[in-house]
Design a protein around this motif. Structure first.
Motif, PDB file in Angstrom:
ATOM      1  N   ASP A 261       0.811  -1.214   0.000  1.00 46.88           N
ATOM      2  CA  ASP A 261       0.000   0.000   0.000  1.00 46.88           C
ATOM      3  C   ASP A 261       0.849   1.271   0.000  1.00 46.88           C
ATOM      4  OD1 ASP A 261      -2.559  -1.321  -0.040  1.00 46.88           O
ATOM      5  OD2 ASP A 261      -2.042  -2.035   1.969  1.00 46.88           O
ATOM      6  N   ARG A 262       2.084   1.092  -0.479  1.00 49.07           N
ATOM      7  CA  ARG A 262       2.962   2.275  -0.606  1.00 49.07           C
ATOM      8  C   ARG A 262       3.074   2.662  -2.083  1.00 49.07           C
ATOM      9  NH1 ARG A 262       7.416  -0.101   2.756  1.00 49.07           N
ATOM     10  NH2 ARG A 262       8.676   0.141   0.885  1.00 49.07           N
ATOM     11  N   PRO A 263       3.222   3.979  -2.372  1.00 52.32           N
ATOM     12  CA  PRO A 263       3.390   4.376  -3.785  1.00 52.32           C
ATOM     13  C   PRO A 263       4.645   3.739  -4.383  1.00 52.32           C
ATOM     14  CG  PRO A 263       2.924   6.287  -2.426  1.00 52.32           C
ATOM     15  CD  PRO A 263       3.158   5.144  -1.478  1.00 52.32           C
ATOM     16  N   VAL A 264       4.517   3.291  -5.597  1.00 51.66           N
ATOM     17  CA  VAL A 264       5.603   2.575  -6.266  1.00 51.66           C
ATOM     18  C   VAL A 264       6.822   3.474  -6.502  1.00 51.66           C
ATOM     19  CG1 VAL A 264       6.165   1.486  -8.487  1.00 51.66           C
ATOM     20  CG2 VAL A 264       4.070   0.887  -7.297  1.00 51.66           C
ATOM     21  N   ALA A 265       6.608   4.793  -6.520  1.00 49.84           N
ATOM     22  CA  ALA A 265       7.722   5.725  -6.760  1.00 49.84           C
ATOM     23  C   ALA A 265       8.846   5.513  -5.744  1.00 49.84           C
ATOM     24  CB  ALA A 265       7.229   7.162  -6.693  1.00 49.84           C
ATOM     25  N   GLY A 266       8.512   5.027  -4.556  1.00 45.83           N
ATOM     26  CA  GLY A 266       9.526   4.827  -3.519  1.00 45.83           C
ATOM     27  C   GLY A 266      10.161   3.446  -3.556  1.00 45.83           C
ATOM     28  N   PHE A 267       9.826   2.623  -4.523  1.00 45.17           N
ATOM     29  CA  PHE A 267      10.340   1.247  -4.588  1.00 45.17           C
ATOM     30  C   PHE A 267      11.754   1.222  -5.173  1.00 45.17           C
ATOM     31  CE2 PHE A 267       6.302  -1.626  -4.762  1.00 45.17           C
ATOM     32  CZ  PHE A 267       5.816  -0.986  -3.637  1.00 45.17           C
ATOM     33  N   SER A 268      12.529   0.206  -4.775  1.00 49.94           N
ATOM     34  CA  SER A 268      13.828  -0.027  -5.403  1.00 49.94           C
ATOM     35  C   SER A 268      13.606  -0.620  -6.792  1.00 49.94           C
ATOM     36  CB  SER A 268      14.649  -1.001  -4.558  1.00 49.94           C
ATOM     37  OG  SER A 268      14.044  -2.285  -4.629  1.00 49.94           O
TER      38      SER A 268
ATOM     39  N   MET B 293      12.352  -4.191  -6.582  1.00 51.32           N
ATOM     40  CA  MET B 293      10.933  -4.287  -6.195  1.00 51.32           C
ATOM     41  C   MET B 293      10.033  -3.946  -7.376  1.00 51.32           C
ATOM     42  SD  MET B 293      11.173  -2.415  -2.517  1.00 51.32           S
ATOM     43  CE  MET B 293       9.476  -2.519  -1.963  1.00 51.32           C
ATOM     44  N   ARG B 294      10.433  -2.925  -8.135  1.00 52.29           N
ATOM     45  CA  ARG B 294       9.622  -2.538  -9.302  1.00 52.29           C
ATOM     46  C   ARG B 294       9.582  -3.671 -10.322  1.00 52.29           C
ATOM     47  NH1 ARG B 294      10.597   3.822 -10.543  1.00 52.29           N
ATOM     48  NH2 ARG B 294      11.002   4.385  -8.399  1.00 52.29           N
ATOM     49  N   GLN B 295      10.740  -4.306 -10.523  1.00 55.07           N
ATOM     50  CA  GLN B 295      10.781  -5.373 -11.522  1.00 55.07           C
ATOM     51  C   GLN B 295       9.926  -6.555 -11.064  1.00 55.07           C
ATOM     52  OE1 GLN B 295      11.636  -4.805 -14.312  1.00 55.07           O
ATOM     53  NE2 GLN B 295      12.772  -6.365 -15.385  1.00 55.07           N
ATOM     54  N   ARG B 296       9.969  -6.847  -9.769  1.00 57.88           N
ATOM     55  CA  ARG B 296       9.145  -7.944  -9.262  1.00 57.88           C
ATOM     56  C   ARG B 296       7.660  -7.619  -9.448  1.00 57.88           C
ATOM     57  NH1 ARG B 296      12.621  -7.947  -4.647  1.00 57.88           N
ATOM     58  NH2 ARG B 296      10.923  -7.445  -3.231  1.00 57.88           N
ATOM     59  N   LEU B 297       7.317  -6.353  -9.175  1.00 57.52           N
ATOM     60  CA  LEU B 297       5.921  -5.953  -9.339  1.00 57.52           C
ATOM     61  C   LEU B 297       5.513  -6.025 -10.810  1.00 57.52           C
ATOM     62  CD1 LEU B 297       3.337  -4.850  -8.048  1.00 57.52           C
ATOM     63  CD2 LEU B 297       4.257  -2.554  -8.294  1.00 57.52           C
TER      64      LEU B 297
ATOM     65  N   ALA C   5      19.402  -8.603  -6.935  1.00 58.89           N
ATOM     66  CA  ALA C   5      18.043  -8.461  -7.463  1.00 58.89           C
ATOM     67  C   ALA C   5      17.883  -9.292  -8.738  1.00 58.89           C
ATOM     68  CB  ALA C   5      17.742  -6.989  -7.756  1.00 58.89           C
ATOM     69  N   ALA C   6      18.934  -9.297  -9.581  1.00 55.87           N
ATOM     70  CA  ALA C   6      18.873 -10.065 -10.833  1.00 55.87           C
ATOM     71  C   ALA C   6      18.709 -11.555 -10.529  1.00 55.87           C
ATOM     72  CB  ALA C   6      20.120  -9.821 -11.660  1.00 55.87           C
ATOM     73  N   LEU C   7      19.436 -12.036  -9.512  1.00 55.95           N
ATOM     74  CA  LEU C   7      19.339 -13.450  -9.126  1.00 55.95           C
ATOM     75  C   LEU C   7      17.909 -13.767  -8.683  1.00 55.95           C
ATOM     76  CD1 LEU C   7      20.814 -16.140  -8.567  1.00 55.95           C
ATOM     77  CD2 LEU C   7      21.203 -15.309  -6.242  1.00 55.95           C
ATOM     78  N   GLY C   8      17.337 -12.866  -7.893  1.00 56.28           N
ATOM     79  CA  GLY C   8      15.959 -13.063  -7.430  1.00 56.28           C
ATOM     80  C   GLY C   8      14.986 -13.159  -8.589  1.00 56.28           C
TER      81      GLY C   8
ATOM     82  N   LEU D 236      19.426  -4.290 -13.054  1.00 53.08           N
ATOM     83  CA  LEU D 236      19.307  -4.737 -11.656  1.00 53.08           C
ATOM     84  C   LEU D 236      20.677  -5.088 -11.088  1.00 53.08           C
ATOM     85  CD1 LEU D 236      16.195  -7.109 -11.763  1.00 53.08           C
ATOM     86  CD2 LEU D 236      16.291  -4.668 -11.284  1.00 53.08           C
ATOM     87  N   ASP D 237      20.835  -4.907  -9.785  1.00 62.36           N
ATOM     88  CA  ASP D 237      22.094  -5.331  -9.164  1.00 62.36           C
ATOM     89  C   ASP D 237      22.107  -6.864  -9.107  1.00 62.36           C
ATOM     90  OD1 ASP D 237      21.033  -6.352  -6.626  1.00 62.36           O
ATOM     91  OD2 ASP D 237      20.530  -4.263  -6.219  1.00 62.36           O
ATOM     92  N   PRO D 238      23.287  -7.474  -8.886  1.00 59.26           N
ATOM     93  CA  PRO D 238      23.367  -8.944  -8.977  1.00 59.26           C
ATOM     94  C   PRO D 238      22.388  -9.683  -8.073  1.00 59.26           C
ATOM     95  CG  PRO D 238      25.549  -7.988  -8.909  1.00 59.26           C
ATOM     96  CD  PRO D 238      24.598  -6.864  -8.675  1.00 59.26           C
TER      97      PRO D 238
END
Lengths: 318, 276
Positions: free
Chosen positions: A129-136, A139-143, A169-172, A165-167
């Protein structure tokens, strides 16, 4: 049944051919990679397959439907992760998903449950329930991936899913794609220029450059096509070029090519390796390493991109 | 038509607009200025220089040519008022009337530019195009997202206008005096038709403009016809009453619908995706 079939698929912008006479078949349940540099035509091909762009020539069928005649039906059954997440920054993660769910006509009860399920599965529950503008970025890619699979598509197009993505986040994200590919019957077409990613995730690859699909197949099949037989890398010193060639020829090597610190040699079988090494040592070479060559996707990719699509000539140096 | 999808697009666009301060601040300030501050200033102006207004000089200097174009019933009504009352009546019901039209034009233009050009500028258009929603549904959702608040806020602004003008002039005019039938026709008919023009022009401009600002600047020229209406009325060229309003509504509707139709033709997926 095939998930994707193209015959002579072509798209021109003015005189420029963005995709040229593409023939391709991707089976259902397959994870297929489109490999190519930026501007190669991958995204244009996806846009045609999704019915966004009309082909200039040729035909294509996606999940059995003609892209010219049933674009809306195709879009209902596919999911697309665009190159950038393209989310509404001022809306929350939940609002982003709920909006797209309504466009896919998910009923209110199913939509709420599906949004909750995906937010949980993609570890976005606390940020829902947070605005996406504040996402890393991760997190944005997952969304964005959650949005692409919101309606449980049969075919998923993923355009550069780990770009930027950093390594970690890319792995995730890669793990997520692996998980999605294991879900029954889902076909994934991955557009990427990340060779490592394609090697880890995909069964078959198609290499595209300048709008032309240069080669299609499993990496091992393509390697076999470009480098027939067994290749051995030998790290050595102490032999002049001319001597090295004559020793290799006399030892019965089928073909060879120079390496920075030695030579790569094609042999008929594993059994020939000891006699070849013996001949080189006998001629005075100091041998430091002998290893059968395992062709990586990068080797295959660069060989195709260099335009060397023809198999290597028998018994000659390249 | 999938009305659920159209409503979802409309709701989403309005949500996005309402979180963008660059958009909602002018949507509040301009109606407040046009519908509250300016009319109250016009009504209270005589209190600053009562002698000039009482002498009738203001009427002759500013409204002379306009008075000649007024129809008989209004002239009869004015004949029963003193010069200060005449000023208040003419300023609020006649002179100021065309200014209202700026409101629906501007509001439609602001929301439409954010909805059409903004979607592309923020890079959020492509995923929308990959959904099964048809081009027509996508267009309808975005058009309604601009049209509904433009007409709605126009009505709210008018309601505020009615309250503040009557409150400010109640004692001077000896009771409620605003609005007249012409105003009601203008708000209910010409206002929405003008919003349609603002929307249509903005949609067309947005299909070419790269940014929201670019689209808004190009659409800004739309207030010029409103200014011409005011000047024409002041110059006595015509009386901005029922006949003119109905005629202008018909013309504005035709132009607005034609512009929106042209805009819809530029809104195909093929054209949109080529500009991403």
């Amino acid at each position: 049944m095939e998930a994707i079939r193209c015959q002579g698929l072509t798209r021109r912008f003015g005189e420029k051919g963005a995709v040229r006479s593409m023939d391709l078949a991707v089976e259902r349940g397959e994870v297929f990679a489109f490999l190519g540099p930026n501007g190669a035509g991958k995204t244009t091909a996806v846009r045609m397959l999704a019915g966004l762009l009309q082909p200039t020539e040729g035909d294509a069928w996606v999940l059995g439907s003609d892209v010219r005649l049933a674009a809306a039906e195709i879009r209902r059954r596919i999911g697309v992760l665009t190159e950038t997440p393209s989310l509404y920054g001022s809306l929350t993660a939940r609002q982003n998903l709920a909006f797209f769910g309504e466009l896919y006509d998910l009923g209110p009860a199913r939509l709420g449950a599906r949004v909750d399920e995906l937010l949980g599965a993609f570890e976005l529950g606390e940020a829902a329930d947070r605005p996406v503008a504040g996402f890393s970025k991760g997190m944005r890619q997952r969304l964005a991936i959650a949005r692409a699979i919101l309606h449980d598509p049969e075919l998923l197009f993923l355009d550069e899913p780990t770009s930027g993505l950093d390594p970690t986040a890319a792995l995730g994200v890669r793990e997520m794609i692996q998980q999605l590919s294991q879900e029954a019957g889902r076909t994934i077409l991955l557009c990427t220029h990340n060779l490592d990613e394609a090697q880890r995730l995909c069964g078959r690859i198609g290499v595209i450059s300048e709008g032309v699909l240069r080669a299609v197949g499993r990496p091992a099949e393509l390697a076999e096509r470009f480098w027939e037989g067994l290749w051995v890398e030998i790290e050595l010193e102490g032999l002049a070029d001319g001597t090295l060639r004559s020793v290799l020829r006399e030892a019965g090597a089928d073909g060879w090519e120079p390496l920075g610190d030695g030579v790569r040699v094609r042999v008929a079988s594993r059994d020939e390796i000891p006699s070849l090494v013996g001949a080189l040592a006998g001629a005075g070479a100091r041998i430091y390493r002998v290893a059968p060559k395992e062709w990586s996707l990068a080797d295959i990719y660069f060989r195709i991109q260099q335009g060397s699509a023809e198999p290597m000539a028998e018994g000659g140096e390249r | 038509m999938n009305w659920r999808a159209i409503r979802a697009i409309m709701r989403k666009d309005l949500r996005v607009v309402l979180t963008n301060r660059m958009v909602w601040v002018p949507m509040i300030i301009v109606p407040l200025f046009l519908m509250v501050l300016l009319p109250v200033a016009l009504v209270l102006a005589p209190t600053l220089d009562p002698d000039t207004f009482a002498s009738g000089e203001m009427m002759l200097d500013d409204f002379g040519p306009m008075l000649t174009a007024l129809p008989e019933p209004i002239r009869d009504r004015l004949a029963n008022m003193d010069s200060t009352q005449q000023w208040v009546y003419l300023a609020t019901t006649q002179l100021f009337a065309p200014m209202f039209l700026i409101l629906p034009i501007m509001l439609a233009s602001i929301v439409a530019s954010d909805s059409f050009a903004g979607e592309r500028e923020r890079g959020t258009l492509e995923p929308l195009l990959y959904t099964p929603v048809s081009d027509g549904e996508l267009f309808a959702g975005k058009v309604l997202a601009a049209l509904v608040p433009a007409v709605g806020l126009g009505l709210v602004g008018f309601a505020l206008n009615v309250v503040v003008v009557n409150a400010a002039g109640y004692r001077l005019m000896g009771g409620l005096f605003f609005p007249n039938v012409d105003w009601v026709l203008m708000v209910l008919l010409l206002g929405p038709a003008c919003a349609l023009i603002g929307l249509g022009v903005t949609v067309l401009v947005s299909s070419r403009a790269k940014t929201v600002t670019g689209a808004q600047q190009a659409s800004g020229a739309l207030v010029l016809p409103v200014v011409l209406l005011m000047v024409g009325q002041l110059a006595g060229a015509f009386y901005f009453g029922g006949g003119v309003i109905l005629g202008a509504t018909a013309v504005a509707l035709v132009i607005g619908l034609a512009l929106v139709w042209l805009g819809a033709r530029t809104f195909g997926r093929g054209e949109l995706v080529a500009r991403i």
